[in-house]
Design a protein around this motif. Sequence first.
Motif, PDB file in Angstrom:
ATOM      1  N   TYR A 103       0.856  -1.179   0.000  1.00 49.60           N
ATOM      2  CA  TYR A 103       0.000   0.000   0.000  1.00 49.60           C
ATOM      3  C   TYR A 103       0.895   1.233   0.000  1.00 49.60           C
ATOM      4  N   VAL A 104       0.554   2.219  -0.812  1.00 47.20           N
ATOM      5  CA  VAL A 104       1.286   3.487  -0.833  1.00 47.20           C
ATOM      6  C   VAL A 104       0.391   4.542  -0.193  1.00 47.20           C
ATOM      7  N   ILE A 105       0.811   4.987   0.991  1.00 53.80           N
ATOM      8  CA  ILE A 105       0.046   5.954   1.782  1.00 53.80           C
ATOM      9  C   ILE A 105       0.579   7.347   1.491  1.00 53.80           C
ATOM     10  N   PRO A 106      -0.280   8.291   1.090  1.00 50.13           N
ATOM     11  CA  PRO A 106       0.201   9.660   0.845  1.00 50.13           C
ATOM     12  C   PRO A 106       0.605  10.334   2.157  1.00 50.13           C
ATOM     13  N   GLY A 107       1.486  11.323   2.068  1.00 54.66           N
ATOM     14  CA  GLY A 107       1.961  12.041   3.246  1.00 54.66           C
ATOM     15  C   GLY A 107       0.918  12.937   3.883  1.00 54.66           C
ATOM     16  N   GLY A 108      -0.221  13.070   3.297  1.00 53.04           N
ATOM     17  CA  GLY A 108      -1.322  13.874   3.825  1.00 53.04           C
ATOM     18  C   GLY A 108      -2.620  13.302   3.302  1.00 53.04           C
ATOM     19  N   PRO A 109      -3.630  14.135   3.126  1.00 56.88           N
ATOM     20  CA  PRO A 109      -4.887  13.629   2.582  1.00 56.88           C
ATOM     21  C   PRO A 109      -4.701  13.108   1.156  1.00 56.88           C
ATOM     22  N   GLY A 110      -5.440  12.092   0.814  1.00 58.50           N
ATOM     23  CA  GLY A 110      -5.365  11.545  -0.539  1.00 58.50           C
ATOM     24  C   GLY A 110      -5.710  10.070  -0.545  1.00 58.50           C
ATOM     25  N   LEU A 111      -5.700   9.491  -1.722  1.00 56.69           N
ATOM     26  CA  LEU A 111      -6.039   8.079  -1.886  1.00 56.69           C
ATOM     27  C   LEU A 111      -4.844   7.201  -1.550  1.00 56.69           C
ATOM     28  N   VAL A 112      -5.120   6.060  -0.941  1.00 60.86           N
ATOM     29  CA  VAL A 112      -4.101   5.046  -0.688  1.00 60.86           C
ATOM     30  C   VAL A 112      -4.118   4.121  -1.901  1.00 60.86           C
ATOM     31  N   LYS A 113      -2.964   3.985  -2.540  1.00 59.47           N
ATOM     32  CA  LYS A 113      -2.878   3.152  -3.742  1.00 59.47           C
ATOM     33  C   LYS A 113      -2.409   1.753  -3.359  1.00 59.47           C
ATOM     34  N   VAL A 114      -3.003   0.763  -4.002  1.00 56.44           N
ATOM     35  CA  VAL A 114      -2.684  -0.632  -3.730  1.00 56.44           C
ATOM     36  C   VAL A 114      -1.971  -1.201  -4.954  1.00 56.44           C
ATOM     37  N   TYR A 115      -0.801  -1.807  -4.723  1.00 50.81           N
ATOM     38  CA  TYR A 115      -0.011  -2.410  -5.799  1.00 50.81           C
ATOM     39  C   TYR A 115       0.134  -3.896  -5.545  1.00 50.81           C
ATOM     40  N   GLN A 116      -0.002  -4.670  -6.596  1.00 52.71           N
ATOM     41  CA  GLN A 116       0.225  -6.107  -6.536  1.00 52.71           C
ATOM     42  C   GLN A 116       1.276  -6.441  -7.577  1.00 52.71           C
ATOM     43  N   ASP A 117       2.396  -6.980  -7.132  1.00 53.59           N
ATOM     44  CA  ASP A 117       3.507  -7.345  -8.017  1.00 53.59           C
ATOM     45  C   ASP A 117       3.929  -6.175  -8.906  1.00 53.59           C
ATOM     46  N   GLY A 118       3.975  -4.975  -8.338  1.00 53.71           N
ATOM     47  CA  GLY A 118       4.454  -3.793  -9.044  1.00 53.71           C
ATOM     48  C   GLY A 118       3.438  -3.082  -9.915  1.00 53.71           C
ATOM     49  N   ARG A 119       2.203  -3.554  -9.942  1.00 53.17           N
ATOM     50  CA  ARG A 119       1.165  -2.948 -10.774  1.00 53.17           C
ATOM     51  C   ARG A 119       0.025  -2.460  -9.887  1.00 53.17           C
ATOM     52  N   GLN A 120      -0.421  -1.231 -10.124  1.00 53.65           N
ATOM     53  CA  GLN A 120      -1.507  -0.694  -9.308  1.00 53.65           C
ATOM     54  C   GLN A 120      -2.799  -1.436  -9.635  1.00 53.65           C
ATOM     55  N   VAL A 121      -3.451  -1.944  -8.555  1.00 60.48           N
ATOM     56  CA  VAL A 121      -4.684  -2.710  -8.746  1.00 60.48           C
ATOM     57  C   VAL A 121      -5.877  -2.063  -8.064  1.00 60.48           C
ATOM     58  N   ASP A 122      -5.656  -1.071  -7.206  1.00 60.94           N
ATOM     59  CA  ASP A 122      -6.769  -0.455  -6.495  1.00 60.94           C
ATOM     60  C   ASP A 122      -6.350   0.906  -5.962  1.00 60.94           C
ATOM     61  N   ALA A 123      -7.343   1.708  -5.648  1.00 59.96           N
ATOM     62  CA  ALA A 123      -7.148   2.991  -4.960  1.00 59.96           C
ATOM     63  C   ALA A 123      -8.223   3.058  -3.885  1.00 59.96           C
ATOM     64  N   LEU A 124      -7.800   3.335  -2.662  1.00 60.17           N
ATOM     65  CA  LEU A 124      -8.706   3.303  -1.521  1.00 60.17           C
ATOM     66  C   LEU A 124      -8.916   4.697  -0.954  1.00 60.17           C
ATOM     67  N   CYS A 125     -10.159   4.969  -0.611  1.00 63.39           N
ATOM     68  CA  CYS A 125     -10.497   6.218   0.064  1.00 63.39           C
ATOM     69  C   CYS A 125     -10.946   5.852   1.475  1.00 63.39           C
TER      70      CYS A 125
END
Length: 168
Positions: A103-125
């Motif tokens: 999971y890539v968490i932004p340093g402030g407000p924003g979407l958390v991006k989900v990566y599986q094997d180096g490819r983005q598969v989801d964006a979480l709010c």
Amino acid sequence: MLQTNATKFVLMPLGAGGGAWPSTELTDLVVLLPLAAIGCLVMLALIVVLGEGVSGRWRPAHDAAQRRAEAMLGEFLSESEQAQLQLRSCLSVPSPSQPGRFYVIPGGPGLVKVYQDGRQVDALCVQPWLPLPGADLVLVHKLMIECCEDKYLAASNRLMRESPVWHW
């Protein structure tokens, strides 16, 4: 209905003397336009004065909360995580349950991006109910993912699920 003459105001019933309000006479515009402009200026002045009073009063408490949140985040992050957050303004957290997922968490407000094997598969709010300092928000995301990933995913709004590949 209020109709104006060049030098005096005359009250007339609606429909009498040339139509319903608003009148299209130039003299009405000459009177109403400056009044509307003065009203807008008064409202703008009130917003500026009251806004400064509110933000000025709460600013020290806000700054203190920011400092406490940053100190607490520093206690929970390793040196490499702190460096990553400082350099990239985001934090990568590996999934405790799925290998190759992070999971890539932004340093402030924003979407958390989900990566599986180096490819983005989801964006979480995922938003807290109350406003939090940015550092607290990063820490909440990190701890929720590491401690109870399934509840974190259940609470999130998924905005970009991996879609199947269609062959035509």
